[in-house]
Write a protein that holds these residues in place. Structure first.
Motif, PDB file in Angstrom:
ATOM      1  N   ALA A  96       0.855  -1.186   0.000  1.00 11.44           N
ATOM      2  CA  ALA A  96       0.000   0.000   0.000  1.00 11.44           C
ATOM      3  C   ALA A  96       0.888   1.231   0.000  1.00 11.44           C
ATOM      4  CB  ALA A  96      -0.897   0.021   1.230  1.00 11.44           C
ATOM      5  N   CYS A  97       0.529   2.247  -0.775  1.00  8.09           N
ATOM      6  CA  CYS A  97       1.262   3.510  -0.763  1.00  8.09           C
ATOM      7  C   CYS A  97       0.300   4.608  -0.322  1.00  8.09           C
ATOM      8  CB  CYS A  97       1.817   3.823  -2.150  1.00  8.09           C
ATOM      9  SG  CYS A  97       3.138   2.698  -2.617  1.00  8.09           S
ATOM     10  N   LEU A  98       0.589   5.183   0.827  1.00  9.56           N
ATOM     11  CA  LEU A  98      -0.323   6.167   1.422  1.00  9.56           C
ATOM     12  C   LEU A  98       0.332   7.528   1.546  1.00  9.56           C
ATOM     13  CD1 LEU A  98      -1.860   4.165   4.404  1.00  9.56           C
ATOM     14  CD2 LEU A  98      -2.831   4.529   2.133  1.00  9.56           C
ATOM     15  N   ARG A  99      -0.521   8.544   1.668  1.00 12.29           N
ATOM     16  CA  ARG A  99      -0.010   9.883   1.949  1.00 12.29           C
ATOM     17  C   ARG A  99       0.367   9.995   3.418  1.00 12.29           C
ATOM     18  NH1 ARG A  99      -5.047  12.971   0.069  1.00 12.29           N
ATOM     19  NH2 ARG A  99      -5.923  10.936   0.585  1.00 12.29           N
ATOM     20  N   ILE A 123      -5.050  22.660  -4.324  1.00  8.08           N
ATOM     21  CA  ILE A 123      -4.027  23.442  -5.024  1.00  8.08           C
ATOM     22  C   ILE A 123      -2.866  22.573  -5.496  1.00  8.08           C
ATOM     23  CG2 ILE A 123      -4.576  25.575  -3.794  1.00  8.08           C
ATOM     24  CD1 ILE A 123      -1.902  25.012  -2.241  1.00  8.08           C
ATOM     25  N   ALA A 124      -2.846  21.299  -5.095  1.00  7.64           N
ATOM     26  CA  ALA A 124      -1.849  20.373  -5.638  1.00  7.64           C
ATOM     27  C   ALA A 124      -2.586  19.107  -6.092  1.00  7.64           C
ATOM     28  CB  ALA A 124      -0.767  20.076  -4.617  1.00  7.64           C
ATOM     29  N   HIS A 125      -1.861  18.001  -6.267  1.00  9.55           N
ATOM     30  CA  HIS A 125      -2.501  16.872  -6.939  1.00  9.55           C
ATOM     31  C   HIS A 125      -3.012  15.786  -6.005  1.00  9.55           C
ATOM     32  CE1 HIS A 125       1.656  15.769  -6.409  1.00  9.55           C
ATOM     33  NE2 HIS A 125       1.400  14.544  -6.745  1.00  9.55           N
ATOM     34  N   GLY A 126      -2.757  15.912  -4.684  1.00  9.77           N
ATOM     35  CA  GLY A 126      -3.420  15.029  -3.729  1.00  9.77           C
ATOM     36  C   GLY A 126      -3.093  13.551  -3.825  1.00  9.77           C
ATOM     37  N   ASN A 127      -1.894  13.226  -4.244  1.00  7.33           N
ATOM     38  CA  ASN A 127      -1.497  11.831  -4.351  1.00  7.33           C
ATOM     39  C   ASN A 127      -0.180  11.608  -3.617  1.00  7.33           C
ATOM     40  OD1 ASN A 127      -3.026   9.962  -6.556  1.00  7.33           O
ATOM     41  ND2 ASN A 127      -3.283  12.124  -7.062  1.00  7.33           N
ATOM     42  N   SER A 128       0.031  10.392  -3.136  1.00  4.85           N
ATOM     43  CA  SER A 128       1.303  10.072  -2.498  1.00  4.85           C
ATOM     44  C   SER A 128       2.399  10.046  -3.564  1.00  4.85           C
ATOM     45  CB  SER A 128       1.211   8.748  -1.751  1.00  4.85           C
ATOM     46  OG  SER A 128       0.981   7.707  -2.658  1.00  4.85           O
ATOM     47  N   LEU A 188      -1.743  -3.728  10.273  1.00  6.36           N
ATOM     48  CA  LEU A 188      -1.982  -4.573  11.443  1.00  6.36           C
ATOM     49  C   LEU A 188      -1.673  -6.029  11.153  1.00  6.36           C
ATOM     50  CD1 LEU A 188      -5.281  -3.695  13.293  1.00  6.36           C
ATOM     51  CD2 LEU A 188      -2.957  -3.531  14.131  1.00  6.36           C
ATOM     52  N   GLU A 189      -1.804  -6.426   9.906  1.00  6.22           N
ATOM     53  CA  GLU A 189      -1.538  -7.824   9.552  1.00  6.22           C
ATOM     54  C   GLU A 189      -0.118  -8.010   9.037  1.00  6.22           C
ATOM     55  OE1 GLU A 189      -4.844  -9.393   7.235  1.00  6.22           O
ATOM     56  OE2 GLU A 189      -6.285  -8.573   8.649  1.00  6.22           O
ATOM     57  N   GLY A 190       0.710  -7.015   9.261  1.00  7.67           N
ATOM     58  CA  GLY A 190       2.132  -7.163   8.973  1.00  7.67           C
ATOM     59  C   GLY A 190       2.510  -7.021   7.521  1.00  7.67           C
ATOM     60  N   THR A 191       1.626  -6.496   6.686  1.00  4.16           N
ATOM     61  CA  THR A 191       1.967  -6.325   5.277  1.00  4.16           C
ATOM     62  C   THR A 191       2.555  -4.942   5.063  1.00  4.16           C
ATOM     63  OG1 THR A 191      -0.130  -5.412   4.496  1.00  4.16           O
ATOM     64  CG2 THR A 191      -0.029  -7.794   4.776  1.00  4.16           C
ATOM     65  N   PRO A 192       3.420  -4.790   4.051  1.00  2.00           N
ATOM     66  CA  PRO A 192       4.201  -3.549   3.936  1.00  2.00           C
ATOM     67  C   PRO A 192       3.408  -2.356   3.397  1.00  2.00           C
ATOM     68  CG  PRO A 192       4.727  -5.025   2.130  1.00  2.00           C
ATOM     69  CD  PRO A 192       3.808  -5.792   3.036  1.00  2.00           C
ATOM     70  N   VAL A 193       3.772  -1.197   3.872  1.00  2.20           N
ATOM     71  CA  VAL A 193       3.144   0.061   3.473  1.00  2.20           C
ATOM     72  C   VAL A 193       4.243   1.102   3.282  1.00  2.20           C
ATOM     73  CG1 VAL A 193       1.540   1.886   4.172  1.00  2.20           C
ATOM     74  CG2 VAL A 193       1.136  -0.458   4.922  1.00  2.20           C
ATOM     75  N   PHE A 194       4.154   1.884   2.222  1.00  2.98           N
ATOM     76  CA  PHE A 194       4.983   3.085   2.125  1.00  2.98           C
ATOM     77  C   PHE A 194       4.118   4.290   2.474  1.00  2.98           C
ATOM     78  CE2 PHE A 194       8.189   1.217  -1.059  1.00  2.98           C
ATOM     79  CZ  PHE A 194       9.196   1.194  -0.103  1.00  2.98           C
ATOM     80  N   VAL A 195       4.607   5.104   3.367  1.00  5.57           N
ATOM     81  CA  VAL A 195       3.918   6.346   3.715  1.00  5.57           C
ATOM     82  C   VAL A 195       4.827   7.461   3.225  1.00  5.57           C
ATOM     83  CG1 VAL A 195       3.037   7.749   5.609  1.00  5.57           C
ATOM     84  CG2 VAL A 195       2.878   5.264   5.728  1.00  5.57           C
ATOM     85  N   HIS A 196       4.356   8.220   2.250  1.00  4.88           N
ATOM     86  CA  HIS A 196       5.289   9.174   1.647  1.00  4.88           C
ATOM     87  C   HIS A 196       4.592  10.303   0.912  1.00  4.88           C
ATOM     88  CE1 HIS A 196       9.150  10.012  -0.810  1.00  4.88           C
ATOM     89  NE2 HIS A 196       9.293  10.453   0.409  1.00  4.88           N
ATOM     90  N   ALA A 197       4.780  11.502   1.404  1.00  5.48           N
ATOM     91  CA  ALA A 197       4.312  12.745   0.790  1.00  5.48           C
ATOM     92  C   ALA A 197       2.792  12.881   0.899  1.00  5.48           C
ATOM     93  CB  ALA A 197       4.734  12.867  -0.678  1.00  5.48           C
ATOM     94  N   GLY A 198       2.338  14.078   1.177  1.00  9.30           N
ATOM     95  CA  GLY A 198       0.894  14.291   1.298  1.00  9.30           C
ATOM     96  C   GLY A 198       0.477  15.657   0.799  1.00  9.30           C
ATOM     97  N   PRO A 199       0.609  15.895  -0.523  1.00  5.12           N
ATOM     98  CA  PRO A 199       0.252  17.227  -1.036  1.00  5.12           C
ATOM     99  C   PRO A 199      -1.253  17.463  -0.989  1.00  5.12           C
ATOM    100  CG  PRO A 199       0.779  15.744  -2.855  1.00  5.12           C
ATOM    101  CD  PRO A 199       1.070  14.994  -1.590  1.00  5.12           C
ATOM    102  N   PHE A 200      -1.650  18.708  -0.851  1.00  6.95           N
ATOM    103  CA  PHE A 200      -3.049  19.101  -0.910  1.00  6.95           C
ATOM    104  C   PHE A 200      -3.694  18.533  -2.171  1.00  6.95           C
ATOM    105  CE2 PHE A 200      -4.722  22.968   1.557  1.00  6.95           C
ATOM    106  CZ  PHE A 200      -4.333  22.401   2.744  1.00  6.95           C
ATOM    107  N   ALA A 201      -4.989  18.229  -2.077  1.00  5.35           N
ATOM    108  CA  ALA A 201      -5.678  17.703  -3.255  1.00  5.35           C
ATOM    109  C   ALA A 201      -6.384  18.801  -4.035  1.00  5.35           C
ATOM    110  CB  ALA A 201      -6.664  16.618  -2.854  1.00  5.35           C
TER     111      ALA A 201
END
Lengths: 712, 712
Positions: free
Chosen positions: A211-214, A417-422, A402-415
């Motif tokens: 998963a790639c999240l903001r 005035i910016a593009h709102g994607n990680s 919670l189930e131990g699977t990998p996640v990248f948490v990276h960048a959180g621009p406004f959705a």
């Protein structure tokens, strides 16, 4: 606005599970080598203790069952049970620390964490009841080398970009975007679907997934704040120095003699080149050249760069600075934005390497000179320092579900005035790590008309990546509102339409907003799976109706999800549908060509994605568009619409799929470093405020255990 | 001001060493099990390569000599040498990564890193040429348990405070303060003496030792910025809400009904108690009680709390906020300080536990009400949230010197408006870790009249720790200036007095400033060792003269140090003197009793430490003193003088040991959370500016290697 979004963690495992049933199931699963029962104190009711009695689960032979947790009165009971069962070899092992270490499974096994509770636990309780595996174990599991990891604390690590080079020849995995119907105040749950989906894929279907999240706005953005505010300080200091010094004095300070030698720094050489001065000996510049080199001649009225702060500090929205006598009367009006609104955040999310980030940072325009020339961060001389301040921020942060699977948490621009994607980089690293048969699930802010459109037209253009499927999240409640349900207000009880069956409203929402958003995805040639994020009050007939209508509207599939209650197990059906959808060929195409005039690009989005009849460009907006047209490279930038997320139109109260409207373009701005033009449809707040009773009243920390309360 | 101080790293190993001589010496040292030669490319001159030739150092048998580094043309040469010598067992080992791993010595051995260079390398070159040992190895060496460590990256870790409990019964080590003569623009080198001294103690005298340093201002302070600015946002938002709502509306929002129940939060209960309202049912409050509970009634003219930012941003010194229409005309003048000037930084440095920090944060006074009552952070409701934001910052950061000895870097409060010392917690943890025979060396900002006086009267009072010795750092140059030498200005060549022998000036400085600062330490009953930080241009006669005069003035000992050139080896004599001084009993006493009236405490410091005839208290200062006298607990706080560091007097140009002056007390302020009253002697800048050519022009990062240039 999209800020609060960041504060909602995944909500998983809210269900009351029959322990026995679950243990039996796990016992039959050959992939499970051990079961780790973590029992929060509240879970140790008689009912639970009874079901743990040895005589009831003889079938568990062959599995090591470890029991950890509980407070003193319960500890004893559990300890007795363990001794009678002989589940741990020595009594001295009764210590949560050593057990935790032992419980690590054989390399490819799954450590399942099951929570047992009779009440629905809070997110914070669930989060605390889980012991995350050490991040270096996680990193090893997903194939990272130790030298590619920079561990921060116990459960977070930065991943080095050198990984991209090592896995260069590895084919990418499938690329899945989670988007939503037009948001309502009730919340749709894109982030929880994202997490539920990867848990289902990884922990239940045994497919590599990421998963790639903001990232949240407080904390990890500190490099951005520092960099953003360095630019601001450099702007005002430069204006002061230019106002109080002659060309000669400025030149001798900007290019000082060090041990008798005067030399331009590389950053200064770049500025000379932009000015068309092909010289490298400072003494060879003519007075005119010196003048154009030392004077940025910033127009104080045309400085667009704001300072940022990480707190919701409304009194900084508009301020006057420079009022101390030391600043010699050079006051001016400006303002602070919230840190995530900085262009630097948008750059972090779009850069595909350190080099790319550095050159984008240098290209950022902070204002214009009195003669109308754009002034960049590199003109100010700060571009190298900005890259240094961002050198750690550019590495995606590895965490886990919670189930131990990998996640990248990276960048959180406004959705807006910016593009709102990680970040592009997190997606790229994840696509290599999961490998050809794996899945990367990334999330776009706001509704599909905004987040998804920008994901395709801006993020995918910057990254070169092509999506394989879109998951479109809807709730029965949101569809009812789009179908004509009454408005709701915070604090007041929900109108009855939202908590009892109403097939009419559901159908109305499907035929309007859901249908339009499905079609929006299809305009890009990408298959859509509709995910219904099920609430307790939803009825089977309502859920069935959405599934049926979504497919009639063109969705590849539509399925209910129960991940909020059950974790990944509750999203297995979704995972299977996504797997199926991505196995078909996809025919991705952009909505518009970059070579189209700016106005045409805006019109295309307004008509084809929002359903507008046309756009109405204000005089101010047209003036800016003409100006951008003259500036080299501006007119071929993609468009990043700053529009309300609460309606497909510009009017927040118009739900469903409004028609017969003309979209007003009030103003147009440019984020040249990030690389987009952003037309303003209405006023966008870039600094939230604090309510009378801010949540800080409830937040506290236990000085001894370091347990934080009041977060959820 | 003391800011730049933070940016100067230790300067060690600057000398050109004869490789042969060094290797022979190490060969004879039974504690050395291996020598690790790290050769930067620039070092590989013919001269160096010749001295590496096998026929010249036959005596090195029995030691493993590993050679790492150099770029391709040199690699081959080195590889040949290695093969001929048989110094590595397999050719495949020729890879810097694997060698680095192998080179870790038997547990208590010393890995010596020797740099060979024909030019004096820059700090950055030295720092890059060293490979730090992984911080978890360091932690193991100094006796930390894995669960007491939170690793951040490869070479930094936070140390948990639970360590204090585990080592509760362990006797403390010796506690040594490094202070200086009155600073001059030439730089005295307290930080390099601190590092040189611990390197000498640990790596050369084989005694456990720890350095405790202040942290730099950019970066690790982010918890402080967030916390500081949350307070500021809460102040202005609260004033807005109070100005626009009735008592009833405020009360129903501050104490909302959640599922039909209204309840005060613990933070609100604390406020009720301070107001003398002993009730816990919200509905039982009288209208008057509701009024006093909901209205802080902050006087906008009397808000003392500033926002902070981490950049030198002079245009924020004085600003007007609240000018957006959403803030309804509630504009006011305020300003930003640099982050380290926040009271929260002073609290971080003085707190001795999480609990203590939390209650200090709650006690911080942000302004006064219109009726003159102090308003605290707890009144605003933010105290718990502040503690949460600071929960990681309170853990000292473990790092290491070039010679691999442990360092805590923690907290960096201003030395004028605050006490200018690193944290109590770092010192406490270090004193336990080194054990009874070990040494903790900590550093105070500015000259001994400021940093040392505050160390004794404020920091030691807060910590309960008692110092065993003071190291007073002096340079020949600084003593010459105090002895009447000409003034110097940045950029201009040094006057000849400072670079050639002048015994008269040296003697003058010793008899004035050095003597007075020695006596200042003696007033606290602590022995003083004078450390002469030797520069290349100092003559033996000058050094001898200082040693002789210092001892005549009462110093326990006085020795020259060469750590800048030679690292720890150059400070062995100092280490021996410090060891000797701390072996004597010390008779520590405070300079003043807390029960003395505020004015008397100020007068005592002015007369006994600065040598003033008296103090002159302004009417404004007297008004504040009277006000503080009425507030409970204010009048017994210690005093934190905000005076220039450039003279013992208030006049920066008066060097030596001025007499015949009356110290003006312009104003008096209080940091109630940190726990001190600070009288202002002159104007203190709390926000530096950027020069015309800021150092950012030279700062850059290589996108591939991540190497940063332009820092030193």
């Amino acid at each position: 606005n999209d800020l609060n979004k960041h504060k909602i963690g995944p909500k998983i495992h809210k269900t009351t599970i029959s322990i026995l049933e679950e243990l039996l199931k796990l016992n039959d699963d050959p992939r499970v080598h051990g079961v780790y029962l973590h029992l929060p104190p509240a879970a140790l009711t008689n009912r639970v203790l009874n079901s743990l009695k040895p005589e009831k689960d003889d079938s568990l032979e062959g599995k090591t069952v470890l029991l950890v947790g509980g407070e003193s009165p319960f500890r004893l009971v559990l300890q007795c049970l363990i001794e009678r069962r002989g589940m741990v070899t020595a009594k001295s092992h009764w210590d949560s620390k050593s057990l935790e270490r032992e419980v690590r499974c054989p390399h490819n096994g799954i450590v399942s964490v099951w929570l047992i509770s009779c009440d629905v636990p809070s997110d914070l309780q669930i989060s605390r009841a889980q012991t995350a595996k050490p991040v270096n174990h996680l990193a090893e599991e997903i194939g990272l080398l130790p030298e590619e990891l920079e561990v921060y604390g116990r459960s977070k690590a930065k991943v080095r970009l050198s990984l991209l080079e090592r896995l260069n020849s590895q084919p990418d995995g499938k690329y899945v975007l989670v988007a939503g119907v037009t948001p309502t105040p009730l919340g749709e749950g894109k982030s929880t679907v994202t997490i539920g989906l990867v848990q289902a894929l990884s922990a239940h279907l045994n497919l590599n997934s990421f998963a790639c999240l903001r990232q949240p706005s407080q904390g990890p953005t500190f490099g951005i704040k520092a960099a953003n505010n360095l630019v601001a300080a450099a702007i005002d200091a430069r204006m002061l120095h230019e106002a109080t010094q002659s060309d000669k004095a400025l030149f001798s300070r900007l290019v000082p003699s060090v041990n008798g030698v005067r030399r331009f720094s590389p950053i200064q050489i770049s500025r000379l080149r932009r000015l068309g001065i092909i010289k490298s000996d400072p003494s060879s510049l003519s007075p005119e050249e010196v003048n154009s080199f030392v004077r940025l001649d910033l127009d104080p009225e045309k400085i667009t760069w704001h300072r940022v702060v990480d707190t919701n500090d409304r009194f900084l929205r508009k301020i006057t600075i420079g009022q101390a006598s030391t600043e010699k009367g050079l006051t001016r009006e400006t303002g602070f934005d919230i840190a995530v609104a900085s262009e630097i955040m948008a750059i972090l999310a779009l850069a595909d390497s350190m080099e790319d980030m550095k050159s984008r940072l240098g290209r950022m325009v902070v204002g214009t000179s009195r003669s109308g020339t754009p002034v960049t961060a590199e003109d100010l001389g700060v571009s190298g320092a900005l890259a240094v301040l961002m050198k750690d921020a550019i590495k995606p942060t590895l965490m886990q579900t919670l189930e131990g699977t990998p996640v990248f948490v990276h960048a959180g621009p406004f959705a807006n005035i910016a593009h709102g994607n990680s970040s592009v980089l997190a997606d790229k690293l994840a696509l290599k790590l999961v490998g050809e048969d794996g899945f990367v699930v990334t999330e776009a802010g706001f509704g599909a008309d905004i987040g998804m459109e920008k994901f395709f037209n801006i993020k995918c253009r910057a990254s070169g990546l092509r999506p394989n499927a879109v998951v479109l999240v809807a709730t029965i409640r949101a569809l009812k509102m789009h179908g004509g349900g009454p408005s709701v207000s915070a604090g007041a009880p929900l109108p009855t339409e939202y908590i009892s069956e109403n097939l009419n409203l559901v159908s109305g929402g499907c035929q309007s907003n859901l249908k339009k958003q499905i079609q929006n995805a299809q305009q890009f040639g990408v298959p859509v799976v509709v995910a219904i994020n099920v609430f307790r009050t939803d009825t089977p007939a309502e859920i069935d109706l959405v599934c049926q209508l979504a497919k009639e509207c063109g969705a590849f599939d539509a399925v209910p999800c129960h991940h909020w209650m059950q974790g990944g197990r509750g999203a297995v059906e979704l995972a299977q549908a996504v797997k199926e959808a991505t196995s078909k060929p996809s025919y991705f195409q952009f909505l518009y060509d970059l070579q189209m005039p700016i106005v045409e690009k805006i019109r295309t989005i307004a008509k084809r994605i929002y359903g507008a009849d046309d756009i109405d460009v204000s005089a101010e907006a047209q003036r800016k568009i003409d100006y951008y047209h003259e500036q080299q490279g501006y007119s071929t930038l993609p468009i990043c619409m700053a529009k309300t997320h609460l309606s497909l139109s510009h009017l927040p109260e118009r739900k469903g799929a409004p028609t017969g409207f003309v979209l007003p373009i009030r103003d147009v701005r440019a984020s040249v470093g990030a690389g987009f033009i952003y037309p303003l449809v209405g006023t966008m707040s870039t600094m939230p405020g604090l309510p009378t009773r801010a949540c800080f009243y409830d937040i506290d920390i236990d000085p001894i255990t370091e347990e934080i309360s009041g977060l959820f």
